[in-house]
Design a protein around this motif. Structure first.
Motif, PDB file in Angstrom:
ATOM      1  N   LYS A   1       0.835  -1.211   0.000  1.00  0.00           N
ATOM      2  CA  LYS A   1       0.000   0.000   0.000  1.00  0.00           C
ATOM      3  C   LYS A   1       0.867   1.256   0.000  1.00  0.00           C
ATOM      4  CE  LYS A   1      -1.963  -1.148   3.932  1.00  0.00           C
ATOM      5  NZ  LYS A   1      -1.275  -2.412   4.231  1.00  0.00           N
ATOM      6  N   SER A   2       1.812   1.327   0.949  1.00  0.00           N
ATOM      7  CA  SER A   2       2.655   2.518   1.053  1.00  0.00           C
ATOM      8  C   SER A   2       3.458   2.716  -0.213  1.00  0.00           C
ATOM      9  CB  SER A   2       3.611   2.392   2.231  1.00  0.00           C
ATOM     10  OG  SER A   2       2.891   2.270   3.427  1.00  0.00           O
ATOM     11  N   THR A   3       4.017   1.619  -0.724  1.00  0.00           N
ATOM     12  CA  THR A   3       4.844   1.725  -1.903  1.00  0.00           C
ATOM     13  C   THR A   3       4.042   2.290  -3.076  1.00  0.00           C
ATOM     14  OG1 THR A   3       6.121  -0.149  -1.128  1.00  0.00           O
ATOM     15  CG2 THR A   3       6.383   0.447  -3.444  1.00  0.00           C
TER      16      THR A   3
ATOM     17  N   PHE B   1       2.019  11.086   5.697  1.00  0.00           N
ATOM     18  CA  PHE B   1       2.587   9.776   6.005  1.00  0.00           C
ATOM     19  C   PHE B   1       2.103   9.248   7.343  1.00  0.00           C
ATOM     20  CE2 PHE B   1       5.209  12.209   3.243  1.00  0.00           C
ATOM     21  CZ  PHE B   1       5.712  11.324   2.323  1.00  0.00           C
ATOM     22  N   GLN B   2       2.401   7.971   7.524  1.00  0.00           N
ATOM     23  CA  GLN B   2       1.979   7.306   8.756  1.00  0.00           C
ATOM     24  C   GLN B   2       2.662   7.900   9.983  1.00  0.00           C
ATOM     25  OE1 GLN B   2       2.661   3.127   8.556  1.00  0.00           O
ATOM     26  NE2 GLN B   2       2.307   2.794  10.719  1.00  0.00           N
ATOM     27  N   SER B   3       3.998   7.929   9.911  1.00  0.00           N
ATOM     28  CA  SER B   3       4.691   8.544  11.048  1.00  0.00           C
ATOM     29  C   SER B   3       4.769  10.029  10.767  1.00  0.00           C
ATOM     30  CB  SER B   3       6.082   7.962  11.186  1.00  0.00           C
ATOM     31  OG  SER B   3       6.778   8.136   9.985  1.00  0.00           O
TER      32      SER B   3
ATOM     33  N   LEU C   1      -3.107   9.648   1.504  1.00  0.00           N
ATOM     34  CA  LEU C   1      -2.937   9.538   2.953  1.00  0.00           C
ATOM     35  C   LEU C   1      -2.536   8.110   3.290  1.00  0.00           C
ATOM     36  CD1 LEU C   1      -6.149  11.464   4.109  1.00  0.00           C
ATOM     37  CD2 LEU C   1      -3.885  12.394   3.632  1.00  0.00           C
ATOM     38  N   ASP C   2      -1.363   7.955   3.884  1.00  0.00           N
ATOM     39  CA  ASP C   2      -0.858   6.613   4.148  1.00  0.00           C
ATOM     40  C   ASP C   2      -1.005   6.261   5.617  1.00  0.00           C
ATOM     41  OD1 ASP C   2       0.343   4.196   4.079  1.00  0.00           O
ATOM     42  OD2 ASP C   2       2.365   4.930   3.646  1.00  0.00           O
ATOM     43  N   GLU C   3      -2.052   5.500   5.930  1.00  0.00           N
ATOM     44  CA  GLU C   3      -2.298   5.052   7.302  1.00  0.00           C
ATOM     45  C   GLU C   3      -2.099   6.168   8.310  1.00  0.00           C
ATOM     46  OE1 GLU C   3      -0.969   1.305   8.557  1.00  0.00           O
ATOM     47  OE2 GLU C   3      -0.613   0.550   6.536  1.00  0.00           O
ATOM     48  N   VAL C   4      -2.775   7.271   8.080  1.00  0.00           N
ATOM     49  CA  VAL C   4      -2.534   8.437   8.912  1.00  0.00           C
ATOM     50  C   VAL C   4      -3.039   8.270  10.345  1.00  0.00           C
ATOM     51  CG1 VAL C   4      -2.392  10.125   7.061  1.00  0.00           C
ATOM     52  CG2 VAL C   4      -4.620   9.475   7.970  1.00  0.00           C
TER      53      VAL C   4
HETATM   54 MG   LIG Z   1       2.521   1.022   4.932  1.00  0.00          MG
END
Ligand SMILES: [Mg+2]
Ligand SMILES: Nc1ncnc2c1ncn2[C@@H]1O[C@H](COP(=O)(O)OP(=O)(O)O)[C@@H](O)[C@H]1O
Lengths: 250, 286, 273
Positions: free
Chosen positions: A44-46, A87-89, A164-167
């Motif tokens: 997913k992130s990629t 991003f997530q972090s 939005l990546d796993e925000v």
């Molecule tokens: Mg990810």
């Protein structure tokens, strides 16, 4: 149907021998909200990073308003003005206040004046309940506030698409809601959104379509009602059972 | 009655301190007293024992000669001004050059590979040569090529040598700083559309430099002391002036005087670096 | 047979002892005079850094003094010290030390000096290439020069009191570095004692030239070189006695003629202009 806002056509991406995106194709319409779901490591992130041109793809094309932005050598910066990413972090810049974080890109990339962007930033902060945090450094914010600030920072560039990546993944449960509210707002305003998420009930509520990624393959695309009630693939069913069970336990 | 219970539960009636605060204050006083007493004991022991050594009178005359010190100290102080001047000229040049080298060392694009290669060789070579040799080779060697005054001045080439040597060390410091900034910061900057240059300038470098400030202060202290090495190629700065006096008076007291001057200049800087380091550690563990 | 050898040894020892009552029991090693020179020791003071050969002015002077004190060449031992080694507190590892130590009252507070064994002036050396070849040399001309000198050689203090040059003087660790700075044009002129100047211009430099020597009546000039001994050494008196005997019988003059080039032709700097 109008021209898709964003089209992925046979996108392939590997890290060395590891194939992370395997021939992914999808059209995303303007103002559509797409949720990417799938197990950890499914890509997913990629995929989101590839769309933002943070990672170059190996094969296939990515079209933005019909223009191939994935051509090797294509200047990524104008593209990134149109595609915001969170991003997530928390990727706020720790040496800048919230306001400075927000102002940096509009000033340096778009050449906006400090006064112009300041008033615009104040408005955004107000809208997302952060108006009292403008002059605070990120380490003095809660996780939810940081994530909202990061979204505001991306919005200040007035992007046409937000990734939005796993925000919400790194947030304490009681802080998740405030960030999801922000996403609902964005949808209402007609923003084209693509989000990777583990919040299944949220996906079910807001998504126009849900994509299930499995081991780098886009296994299934369906509207949420269908995806969550009658998925076609056994792999999808298995995955949903696992996560929905967990969600119920919480 | 209720105040009484309060007191019993740990509120000091006098100052409104918590029980913990009272305890900590007492512990701190106690450790201060112990530290002071043991320090005094050591100083007194040194003061008594050292003079008992048979050679003490001679050492005192040669190293701790008040008459020689007072005669030589003023001129040594003014010689130290030259150290300071050279230091304040060299330090900014060192930082600028080190930053450029560190950035060259960090370029990733293939077209700029020669820059990267140059930076690697530069850092490797200059870090491997003792500073004093670099000073000799550049300070004597380059003027010997036939440069005309004033461009053959040992002040210029000595400073150049110092700048070259130290910029190699400090470039490495900057590089570790740059590399310590998490990849996600770069991703965030890129995703906002910042160019590589803007990303470096506004996002990576400010954080990287902040992170290496304590190390930089330590290098500055070392630099201030190494400025004295320029005396080998001519300039009469503090160390050389002390040497001249040593030779004139056949007495080592001027060296002790020089050491005192260096101490006074560097100890505050060292303490400052420690303070910064402690502050950063506290911030990081928060 | 064995007894004759012992007797012979006893006689030799006795003769050594009687030769100079003065130093008996006061030398570092019994019946041996330990003499220190520099490391390395330079021409023309010691030839080829080999003082044992007796070649070179200071080597020859050392053996002459030892002889007068009753130590033949076999009873002389050489050691090396730096300048710092000569002045450091604590027991010395030599009976006397000679490496062009100028006799200065300040120094005399921590070490003993003998009477002078050589007196010289300071000379100014330039390169003919640098355009500073000023003749006749005058004080005002000197003031405009940028000087270099050896750091250990009281030259810095001398320049300051006698010349007061406009540019600050650069100082170097040894003759080689001082000469190198002159050749690299980093200084206009350098100051050496006259014998060293004669050597440097005659042997080491192709284009070196002595433009003058300072007259003997200015501050700290001439330089008197003395032997260095431990402070309050009982040997100082013995060495002085030997030196004055050598001067009286003309030995010192002979040694000087043999080892030091004549500075007779070197012009004296006019300090009135
Ligand atoms: Mg990810
Ligand atoms: N920069 C990288 N280098 C090598 N492997 C990577 C890199 N980024 C991601 N991967 C790998 O690609 C796979 C997909 O990762 P990711 O896209 O982060 O998955 P997800 O976001 O769905 O959890 C994982 O196996 C991960 O280890």
């Amino acid at each position: 149907m109008s021209m898709p806002k964003l089209s992925l056509r046979g996108v392939k991406k590997s890290f060395g021998p590891l194939e992370v995106c395997k021939n992914i194709s999808i059209d995303i319409q303007p103002s559509e909200l797409i949720c990417l779901i799938g197990g950890s490591g499914s890509g997913k992130s990629t995929l989101l990073r590839c769309i933002n041109l943070l990672d170059p793809i190996d094969d296939g094309e990515i079209l933005l308003d019909g223009v191939d932005i994935s051509l090797p050598g294509y200047d990524p910066n104008p593209v990134r003005r149109k595609i915001g990413m969170v991003f997530q972090s928390f990727n706020l810049f720790p040496h800048m206040t919230v306001l400075e974080n927000i102002k940096l890109a509009p000033m340096k990339v778009k050449g906006m004046s400090s006064a112009e962007i300041t008033s615009q930033a104040q408005e955004l902060l107000e809208r997302f309940g952060l108006s009292d945090k403008a002059d605070v450094y990120p380490d003095r914010l809660s996780g939810g506030q940081q994530q909202r600030a990061a979204i505001v920072r991306a919005l200040a560039m007035e992007p046409e698409i937000m990734l939005l990546d796993e925000v919400t993944s790194a947030l304490d449960p009681e802080l998740v809601g405030e960030v999801l509210d922000v996403i609902r707002q964005l949808k209402t305003q007609g923003m084209t959104l693509m989000l990777a998420t583990h919040e299944m009930s949220f996906a079910r509520e807001v998504a126009d379509r849900v994509c299930f990624l499995d081991d780098g393959k886009l296994l299934e695309i369906a509207p949420p009602e269908k995806m969550f009630t009658a998925p076609e693939h056994a792999r999808t069913r298995q995955f949903l059972q696992r996560v929905l069970h967990r969600e119920r336990l919480q | 009655m209720s105040t009484d219970t309060n007191t019993a539960r740990g509120k000091s009636p006098a100052r409104g301190l918590t029980r913990r605060q009272v305890y900590e204050r007492k512990a701190k006083q106690k450790s201060l007293i112990i530290a002071a007493v043991s320090l005094a004991a050591v100083v007194i022991l040194i003061y008594i024992i050292v003079p008992l050594a048979p050679g003490w009178e001679g050492v005192k005359r040669s190293f701790f000669n008040w008459a020689v010190l007072t005669k030589t100290f003023p001129k040594m102080l003014s010689a130290f001004v030259l150290d300071l001047q050279l230091f304040f000229i060299a330090a900014p040049l060192i930082f600028a050059l080190a930053l450029i080298i560190a950035l060259m060392r960090n370029v990733t694009s293939a077209a700029l590979y020669p820059l990267r290669l140059f930076a690697i060789v530069y850092i490797d070579v200059l870090r491997s040569i003792p500073v004093i040799l670099t000073i000799y080779l550049i300070g004597f060697g380059i003027p010997g090529l036939g440069l005309l005054p004033p461009y053959n001045s040992p002040y210029i080439w000595g400073t150049v040598a110092l700048v070259l040597a130290y910029s190699a060390y400090i470039a490495e410091v900057f590089r570790t700083g740059i590399e310590s900034i998490h990849e996600s910061q770069r991703s965030a900057a890129r995703s906002l559309g910042l160019s590589e240059t803007s990303m470096m300038r506004y996002v990576v470098l400010p954080q990287a430099i902040r992170r290496v400030v304590p190390t930089l202060v330590n290098f500055l202290v070392a630099l201030l002391k190494d400025v004295a090495l320029l005396s080998f190629i001519g300039p009469v700065e503090l160390l050389r002036q002390a040497g001249v006096y040593k030779s004139l008076f056949a007495n080592f007291t001027p060296y002790v005087g020089a050491a005192l001057i260096f101490l006074c200049a560097t100890i505050p800087a060292i303490r400052f670096a420690d303070y910064l380091m402690a502050k950063q550690n506290a911030e990081r563990s928060r | 047979m064995k007894r004759t050898l012992t007797t012979l040894a006893a006689i030799l020892l006795a003769s050594a002892a009687t030769a100079n009552e003065c130093s008996t029991g006061n030398t570092l090693t019994a019946d041996t005079l330990t003499i220190a020179t520099g490391n390395p020791a330079y021409y023309p003071w010691v030839i080829d850094d080999a003082p044992e050969s007796g070649n070179g002015f200071e080597a020859a002077v050392a053996y002459a003094i030892a002889g007068k004190m009753g130590y033949d060449n076999a009873h002389v031992a050489w050691v090396r010290t730096s300048f710092d080694g000569a002045i450091q507190p604590g027991a010395k590892n030599f009976d006397f030390n000679l490496q062009q130590f100028s006799i200065l009252p300040e120094r005399a507070e921590v070490i003993d000096f003998s009477a002078p064994y050589y007196t010289t002036t300071k000379a100014v050396v330039v390169t003919t290439a640098n355009g500073k070849d000023m003749t006749p040399a005058t004080l005002s001309g000197m003031k405009g020069l940028k000087f270099g000198a050896g750091a250990g050689l009281s030259a810095a203090t001398f320049l300051e009191s006698a010349v007061q040059p406009m540019a600050s003087t650069l100082l170097y660790d040894d003759v080689a570095n001082t000469t190198a700075a002159l050749q690299a044009n980093q200084v206009d002129a350098v100051i050496f004692d006259l014998p060293t100047a004669l050597f440097v211009t005659g042997v080491q430099m192709d284009n070196g030239k002595i433009i003058g020597q300072f007259p003997t009546d200015v501050n700290d000039s001439p330089d008197h070189f003395g032997l260095v001994l431990a402070k309050n050494s009982p040997l100082t008196a013995c060495v002085d006695a030997a030196l004055s005997a050598l001067q009286a019988d003309g030995t010192m003059a002979t040694i000087e003629d043999k080892w030091l080039a004549s500075g007779a032709g070197v012009p004296v700097i006019d300090m009135s202009k």
